[in-house]
Scaffold this active site. Structure first.
Site, mmCIF file in Angstrom:
data_model
loop_
_atom_site.group_PDB
_atom_site.id
_atom_site.type_symbol
_atom_site.label_atom_id
_atom_site.label_comp_id
_atom_site.label_asym_id
_atom_site.label_seq_id
_atom_site.Cartn_x
_atom_site.Cartn_y
_atom_site.Cartn_z
ATOM 1 N N PRO A 2 0.824 -1.208 0.000
ATOM 2 C CG PRO A 2 -0.008 -1.051 2.150
ATOM 3 C CD PRO A 2 0.651 -2.004 1.212
ATOM 4 C CD GLU A 3 2.321 3.280 -4.431
ATOM 5 O OE1 GLU A 3 2.387 4.484 -4.749
ATOM 6 O OE2 GLU A 3 2.446 2.361 -5.272
ATOM 7 C CE LYS A 61 5.616 3.683 -0.272
ATOM 8 N NZ LYS A 61 6.474 2.676 -0.924
ATOM 9 C CG HIS A 96 -5.212 -15.426 6.253
ATOM 10 N ND1 HIS A 96 -4.472 -16.580 6.274
ATOM 11 C CD2 HIS A 96 -5.912 -15.436 5.082
ATOM 12 C CE1 HIS A 96 -4.699 -17.268 5.155
ATOM 13 N NE2 HIS A 96 -5.560 -16.601 4.425
ATOM 14 N NE ARG A 117 0.401 -12.250 -0.655
ATOM 15 C CZ ARG A 117 0.330 -11.428 -1.701
ATOM 16 N NH1 ARG A 117 1.073 -10.327 -1.721
ATOM 17 N NH2 ARG A 117 -0.462 -11.699 -2.713
ATOM 18 N NE ARG A 160 18.631 10.888 -2.060
ATOM 19 C CZ ARG A 160 18.574 11.643 -0.977
ATOM 20 N NH1 ARG A 160 19.352 12.718 -0.892
ATOM 21 N NH2 ARG A 160 17.767 11.343 0.032
ATOM 22 N NE ARG A 270 9.161 -1.367 -6.015
ATOM 23 C CZ ARG A 270 10.296 -1.113 -5.373
ATOM 24 N NH1 ARG A 270 11.422 -0.952 -6.064
ATOM 25 N NH2 ARG A 270 10.324 -1.028 -4.057
#
Length: 286
Positions: A2-3, A61, A96, A117, A160, A270
């Site tokens: 999730p973001e 997050k 779960h 998970r 950066r 990704r």
């Protein structure tokens, strides 16, 4: 994972249904769910009993529940499939279910941590003077934070010496942006994911930040992005922003801007989705 929009949807639900309630009992049904808490399941349960939950907080997050009259907070690691659900006490247990938190009031609802998970979990951490759990003190402010410094971000971005998408996923530079919303913001900005950060001008950075904020606010309005049943709010409802995605997951479909088939490239374990016409790859050596 999730973001920011998905985590913010959960935070708002916790703020409504959990803030101000006093913990009665904690049942840890799977030790992995509290593996980051060094005192173990019993220590976690005893530390929370009798504590009043403060206002649910988020940075990027990361989501946590401060404890009133305590220097500690409960940090939630949602991982790949973690869910915080507010359920009636007599509701059937989820398959779960990992942690159950019951409260002293008579509202009849409890907080459940469900994780298929078992990559996520809950843990107790001491707060910094800024009110963050100490283990996330290094996390940068997110672009929806009123105190986010756009000018400082631009300076740090250019320093950066990396590529723009790598920088967007660097949570020490800007938090809350993950793979989905990075692709969406880059598509809206007409920027290729391998654009060197050293070539970003101040106007281009400002434009990118604007699109990041726009796409996140759009996602928030839709309840976040849910590709399956794993990303839900505290009532178990899925978001529907996935229906409005312009880039992510649209390989082979026409670009909504120019009609060129969208492409997908493997990237850092990704995928990156982009339009080869609207988002031109940088020239070698640039």
């Amino acid at each position: 994972m999730p973001e920011l929009p998905e985590v913010e949807v959960v935070r708002r639900g916790l703020e409504r249904w959990v803030t101000g309630r006093v913990v009665k009992t904690v049942e840890v049904r799977h030790p992995r769910a509290v593996r980051r808490h060094l005192a173990g399941p019993d220590g976690f349960a005893k530390s929370l009993a009798g504590q009043r939950i403060g206002e649910a907080m988020r940075r990027g997050k990361y989501l946590w529940l401060p404890l009133d009259d305590s220097p500690y907070s409960v940090l939630a690691h949602l991982g790949m499939s973690g869910q915080l659900l507010v359920q009636p006490e007599d509701a059937t247990d989820e398959k779960h279910l990992r942690i159950r938190i019951r409260f002293e009031d008579a509202l009849g609802t409890e907080l459940r941590f469900v994780d298929q998970r078992t990559f996520g979990g809950l843990s107790l951490h001491e707060n910094t003077p800024d009110g963050l759990p100490d283990v996330i003190a290094h996390i940068a402010r997110d672009p929806l934070d009123p105190l986010f410094d756009d000018a400082a971000f631009h300076t740090a971005l250019r320093a950066r010496r990396t590529t723009v998408k790598r920088a967007l996923l660097d949570q020490s530079l800007i938090s809350g942006v993950g793979n989905i919303y990075a692709d969406e913001a880059l598509w809206r900005s007409k920027l290729h994911y391998e654009r060197p950060t050293g070539t970003m001008t101040r106007p281009r950075t400002a434009e990118l930040l604007g699109h990041i904020r726009d796409v996140m606010n759009d996602a928030l309005s839709a309840g976040g992005t849910s590709f399956d049943s794993l990303y839900v709010n505290v009532n178990g409802e899925s978001g529907y922003f996935d229906r409005s995605l312009d880039a992510y997951g649209r390989e082979g479909e026409p670009c909504r801007r120019c009609g060129t088939p969208m492409r997908r490239r493997a990237w850092m374990n990704r995928s990156s989705y982009f339009c080869p016409r609207c988002q031109r790859a940088p020239r070698p050596g640039v």
